[in-house]
Design an enzyme around this catalytic site. Structure first.
Site, PDB file in Angstrom:
ATOM      1  N   VAL A   1       0.844  -1.127   0.068  1.00 54.65           N
ATOM      2  CA  VAL A   1      -0.072   0.103  -0.212  1.00 54.65           C
ATOM      3  C   VAL A   1       1.023   1.149   0.007  1.00 54.65           C
ATOM      4  O   VAL A   1       0.722   2.090  -0.840  1.00 54.65           O
ATOM      5  CB  VAL A   1      -1.005  -0.007   1.104  1.00 54.65           C
ATOM      6  CG1 VAL A   1      -1.808   1.389   1.266  1.00 54.65           C
ATOM      7  CG2 VAL A   1      -1.993  -1.142   1.280  1.00 54.65           C
TER       8      VAL A   1
ATOM      9  N   THR B   1      -5.171  -1.089   7.171  1.00 55.13           N
ATOM     10  CA  THR B   1      -6.484  -1.543   7.563  1.00 55.13           C
ATOM     11  C   THR B   1      -6.483  -1.738   8.964  1.00 55.13           C
ATOM     12  O   THR B   1      -5.651  -2.408   9.716  1.00 55.13           O
ATOM     13  CB  THR B   1      -6.658  -2.996   6.607  1.00 55.13           C
ATOM     14  OG1 THR B   1      -6.774  -2.791   5.145  1.00 55.13           O
ATOM     15  CG2 THR B   1      -7.893  -3.553   7.260  1.00 55.13           C
TER      16      THR B   1
ATOM     17  N   ASN C   1     -14.241  -6.029   2.017  1.00 55.91           N
ATOM     18  CA  ASN C   1     -13.453  -7.176   2.058  1.00 55.91           C
ATOM     19  C   ASN C   1     -14.231  -8.546   2.264  1.00 55.91           C
ATOM     20  O   ASN C   1     -14.261  -9.547   1.808  1.00 55.91           O
ATOM     21  CB  ASN C   1     -11.992  -7.000   2.602  1.00 55.91           C
ATOM     22  CG  ASN C   1     -10.869  -6.569   1.828  1.00 55.91           C
ATOM     23  OD1 ASN C   1     -11.358  -6.097   0.799  1.00 55.91           O
ATOM     24  ND2 ASN C   1      -9.658  -6.491   2.338  1.00 55.91           N
TER      25      ASN C   1
ATOM     26  N   CYS D   1      -4.985 -10.453   2.982  1.00 59.36           N
ATOM     27  CA  CYS D   1      -6.194  -9.377   3.434  1.00 59.36           C
ATOM     28  C   CYS D   1      -7.523 -10.041   3.715  1.00 59.36           C
ATOM     29  O   CYS D   1      -8.022  -9.888   4.963  1.00 59.36           O
ATOM     30  CB  CYS D   1      -6.556  -8.408   2.264  1.00 59.36           C
ATOM     31  SG  CYS D   1      -5.002  -7.434   1.662  1.00 59.36           S
TER      32      CYS D   1
ATOM     33  N   LEU E   1      -6.731  -1.384  -3.201  1.00 60.73           N
ATOM     34  CA  LEU E   1      -6.068  -1.914  -4.341  1.00 60.73           C
ATOM     35  C   LEU E   1      -5.772  -3.524  -4.093  1.00 60.73           C
ATOM     36  O   LEU E   1      -5.627  -3.832  -2.952  1.00 60.73           O
ATOM     37  CB  LEU E   1      -4.475  -1.234  -4.442  1.00 60.73           C
ATOM     38  CG  LEU E   1      -3.520  -1.042  -3.422  1.00 60.73           C
ATOM     39  CD1 LEU E   1      -2.834  -2.442  -3.198  1.00 60.73           C
ATOM     40  CD2 LEU E   1      -2.621  -0.314  -3.575  1.00 60.73           C
TER      41      LEU E   1
ATOM     42  N   GLY F   1      -7.073 -16.550  -0.325  1.00 61.20           N
ATOM     43  CA  GLY F   1      -5.912 -16.343   0.470  1.00 61.20           C
ATOM     44  C   GLY F   1      -5.337 -15.069   0.545  1.00 61.20           C
ATOM     45  O   GLY F   1      -6.080 -13.959   0.203  1.00 61.20           O
TER      46      GLY F   1
HETATM   47  C1  UGA Z   1      -8.211  -7.824  -1.726  1.00 61.74           C
HETATM   48  C2  UGA Z   1      -9.415  -6.808  -2.174  1.00 61.74           C
HETATM   49  O1  UGA Z   1      -9.786  -7.308  -3.555  1.00 61.74           O
HETATM   50  C3  UGA Z   1      -8.728  -5.488  -2.528  1.00 61.74           C
HETATM   51  O2  UGA Z   1      -9.723  -4.686  -2.830  1.00 61.74           O
HETATM   52  C4  UGA Z   1      -8.091  -4.746  -1.286  1.00 61.74           C
HETATM   53  O3  UGA Z   1      -7.771  -3.744  -1.254  1.00 61.74           O
HETATM   54  C5  UGA Z   1      -7.370  -5.878  -0.681  1.00 61.74           C
HETATM   55  O4  UGA Z   1      -7.834  -7.334  -0.637  1.00 61.74           O
HETATM   56  C6  UGA Z   1      -6.680  -5.461   0.829  1.00 61.74           C
HETATM   57  O5  UGA Z   1      -7.636  -5.383   1.649  1.00 61.74           O
HETATM   58  O6  UGA Z   1      -5.631  -4.987   0.839  1.00 61.74           O
HETATM   59  P1  UGA Z   1      -5.914  -8.957  -2.628  1.00 61.74           P
HETATM   60  O7  UGA Z   1      -5.774  -9.672  -1.538  1.00 61.74           O
HETATM   61  O8  UGA Z   1      -4.745  -8.235  -3.288  1.00 61.74           O
HETATM   62  O9  UGA Z   1      -7.134  -7.777  -2.701  1.00 61.74           O
HETATM   63  O10 UGA Z   1      -6.413 -10.126  -3.906  1.00 61.74           O
HETATM   64  P2  UGA Z   1      -7.744 -10.396  -4.606  1.00 61.74           P
HETATM   65  O11 UGA Z   1      -7.592 -10.192  -6.098  1.00 61.74           O
HETATM   66  O12 UGA Z   1      -8.751  -9.838  -4.052  1.00 61.74           O
HETATM   67  O13 UGA Z   1      -7.833 -12.005  -4.194  1.00 61.74           O
HETATM   68  C7  UGA Z   1      -8.008 -12.587  -3.033  1.00 61.74           C
HETATM   69  C8  UGA Z   1      -7.999 -14.202  -3.332  1.00 61.74           C
HETATM   70  O14 UGA Z   1      -9.583 -14.264  -3.539  1.00 61.74           O
HETATM   71  C9  UGA Z   1      -6.905 -14.535  -4.018  1.00 61.74           C
HETATM   72  O15 UGA Z   1      -6.539 -15.748  -3.407  1.00 61.74           O
HETATM   73  C10 UGA Z   1      -7.584 -15.229  -5.140  1.00 61.74           C
HETATM   74  O16 UGA Z   1      -7.268 -16.161  -5.897  1.00 61.74           O
HETATM   75  C11 UGA Z   1      -9.154 -15.337  -4.636  1.00 61.74           C
HETATM   76  N1  UGA Z   1     -10.243 -15.300  -5.764  1.00 61.74           N
HETATM   77  C12 UGA Z   1     -10.705 -13.946  -6.271  1.00 61.74           C
HETATM   78  C13 UGA Z   1     -11.110 -16.351  -5.988  1.00 61.74           C
HETATM   79  O17 UGA Z   1     -11.029 -17.412  -5.503  1.00 61.74           O
HETATM   80  N2  UGA Z   1     -12.292 -16.082  -6.725  1.00 61.74           N
HETATM   81  C14 UGA Z   1     -12.502 -14.932  -7.396  1.00 61.74           C
HETATM   82  O18 UGA Z   1     -13.337 -15.021  -8.272  1.00 61.74           O
HETATM   83  C15 UGA Z   1     -11.519 -14.039  -6.957  1.00 61.74           C
END
Ligand code: UGA
Length: 459
Positions: free
Chosen positions: A18, A128, A236, A288, A163, A285
């Site tokens: 961040v 956060t 989240n 966040c 993000l 995972g």
């Molecule tokens: C998440 C949020 O999307 C951001 O908006 C937020 O700022 C961030 O947490 C945070 O709190 O800092 P992030 O953890 O980087 O972002 O990643 P994501 O793209 O959200 O993915 C999270 C998990 O969900 C990953 O393991 C991904 O593989 C999984 N996922 C995502 C799924 O299993 N299915 C989906 O359809 C989407």
């Protein structure tokens, strides 16, 4: 409304995902930014233009924004001249799900000890943090000022970050909304000015983060500080719940013979539902969703508020890992003595981050059950090795090597790299060509044609 785009002096404390992304982006937009980190090695690397996080585009932008960007180990170097100080330090989880605010409070203390008496300063919480932290930061700063016999001229605001790792620059330059939780209009106005180039999209997009087609203007949402803090957790938890929801339905889809990808498409087209975050798979995972769902559940408990939906999302997520092991048990009959190749260690693609990655739990369980494990990841192998130096597993340097003589392959991260593997050549190099696609990422039909026994999640 058009906002004056005067340049501000900004100090960012903490150079994780961040802090660093925000710092570089604000410098690129023309503000004078100092990124502060108390780790001298990190500061040294950044001064040399080397990225300290694996994040697409960050290294290029470090160079492009260099003229407006400096790095320091000491908050005192830049704070007295700053208009804004952004707290973006780590907020690790405690063993009980509570959030450790030691780093945030330390920074607040330092701010209180070094703030200039007259100049107006906006103190921004971007980490956060649990509800009430903006108020806590204010109290800590006040305590320090009192020791100096001063009142200070500052205001604390909450500015949650949305993000995603792996898309950090894109999300910073092209957000859906910017949320500011503040009690004072003066603070809101300074932050509106800080974000003016983003709110009005007046900047030339950097090469590493082109402006998406059809991108509209981001919304600027002002709220009370506690609402802003809760918006972050609610966002989240909602996204985590959406994934768990589709994962729950993937279980029933498997039983009735439906295809969860078709189901997700069918429901996602309803604008009230939306198509994002409906990819069924091995579950979420990262640093966040797991931490933030635990943290808000902890808050709920403190207030005596049951949160069964968020609880269920966490429980379902855990079950998704188990489902992979169960699928292997059904396909292999006996796990002990078999060799299983794990494709993907990062919690998602485009990052080397393995925090709370599904791979960790699955590998540990398969090892316990007596399997031999080979692993491959295009980026996160080294990070995994550093975290689990004593684990008895084989690190493969290619997918081909992972497949050779293995009984099953399990895809756990949807790396684009896996779309370009010559799968047609690999089934015959395996002992048994079982392929479990924990992300429904490859075409099951093609994989079957290439000789694999292909099993997805909910299809
Ligand atoms: C998440 C949020 O999307 C951001 O908006 C937020 O700022 C961030 O947490 C945070 O709190 O800092 P992030 O953890 O980087 O972002 O990643 P994501 O793209 O959200 O993915 C999270 C998990 O969900 C990953 O393991 C991904 O593989 C999984 N996922 C995502 C799924 O299993 N299915 C989906 O359809 C989407």
């Amino acid at each position: 409304m058009t906002v004056k785009s005067e340049k501000l002096a900004i100090t960012i404390v903490g150079t994780g995902y961040v802090g660093l992304t925000t710092g570089i982006a604000l410098a690129y937009l023309g503000h004078r930014v100092t990124c502060v980190d108390n780790n001298p090695e990190v500061v040294e690397k950044l001064k040399k233009g080397m990225a300290t996080i694996y994040e697409p585009g960050v290294e290029e932008l470090l160079v492009e924004a260099a003229a407006n960007l400096s790095f320091s180990e000491n908050l005192l170097d830049s704070l007295p001249d700053s208009d804004v100080v952004v707290i973006a330090v780590g907020t690790p989880a405690k063993y009980n799900g509570d959030t450790d605010l030691t780093y945030v409070e330390n920074v607040a203390r330092e701010i209180g000890a070094s703030i200039a008496p007259e100049k107006f300063l906006v103190v921004v919480n971007k980490s956060t943090v649990p509800i009430g932290t903006a108020s806590r930061v204010d109290t800590v700063i006040k305590e320090e000022l009192r020791k100096r016999g001063l009142e200070g001229n500052y205001s604390v605001a909450s500015n949650p970050e949305f993000l995603r790792e792996g898309a950090a620059l894109h999300d910073t330059f092209y957000p859906d909304r910017i949320v500011i939780g503040a009690n004072e209009l003066q603070a809101v106005n300074v932050l509106r000015q800080m974000y003016a180039p983003i709110l009005e999209q007046t900047f030339t997009p950097p090469r590493s983060a082109p402006r998406p087609e059809n991108y509209g203007m981001p919304a600027f949402v002002t709220t009370a500080p506690t609402s802003a803090e809760l918006i972050k957790y609610a966002s989240n938890a909602f996204l985590a719940m959406k994934i768990s929801f589709i994962n729950e339905f993937s279980g029933i889809a498997e039983r009735v013979g439906a295809d969860i990808r078709e189901v997700a498409k069918g429901i996602g087209l309803d604008k009230r539902i939306g198509s994002g975050f409906l990819n069924a798979g091995v579950g979420w995972g990262g640093s966040c969703f797991p931490k933030d769902t635990r943290s808000i559940l902890f808050t709920g408990k403190q207030y005596g508020v049951d949160m069964p939906i968020t609880s269920a999302a966490v429980e379902i997520n855990h079950k998704q890992r188990k489902r992979i092991v169960e699928k292997l048990q059904v396909a292999l009959k006996v796990i002990r003595g078999s060799t299983i190749g794990i494709l993907g260690l990062a919690f998602k693609p485009n990052t080397d981050d393995i925090r709370e990655s599904p791979a960790i739990e699955i590998i540990a369980e398969l090892l316990d059950m007596g399997a031999s494990i080979k692993v491959y990841d295009p980026v996160a192998l080294e990070n995994y090795r550093q975290h689990f130096p004593h684990q008895d597993i084989t690190y493969a340097s290619t997918v081909e090597e992972t497949a050779r003589e293995s009984d099953a392959l399990v895809l756990l991260t949807d790396w684009e790299h896996f779309l370009h593997v010559p799968w047609q050549d690999l089934a015959e190099t395996m002992r048994q060509a079982i392929f479990i696609d924990g992300r429904n990422y490859l075409s099951g039909e093609e994989m079957q044609n290439y000789g694999f026994t292909y099993l997805g999640i909910g299809c």
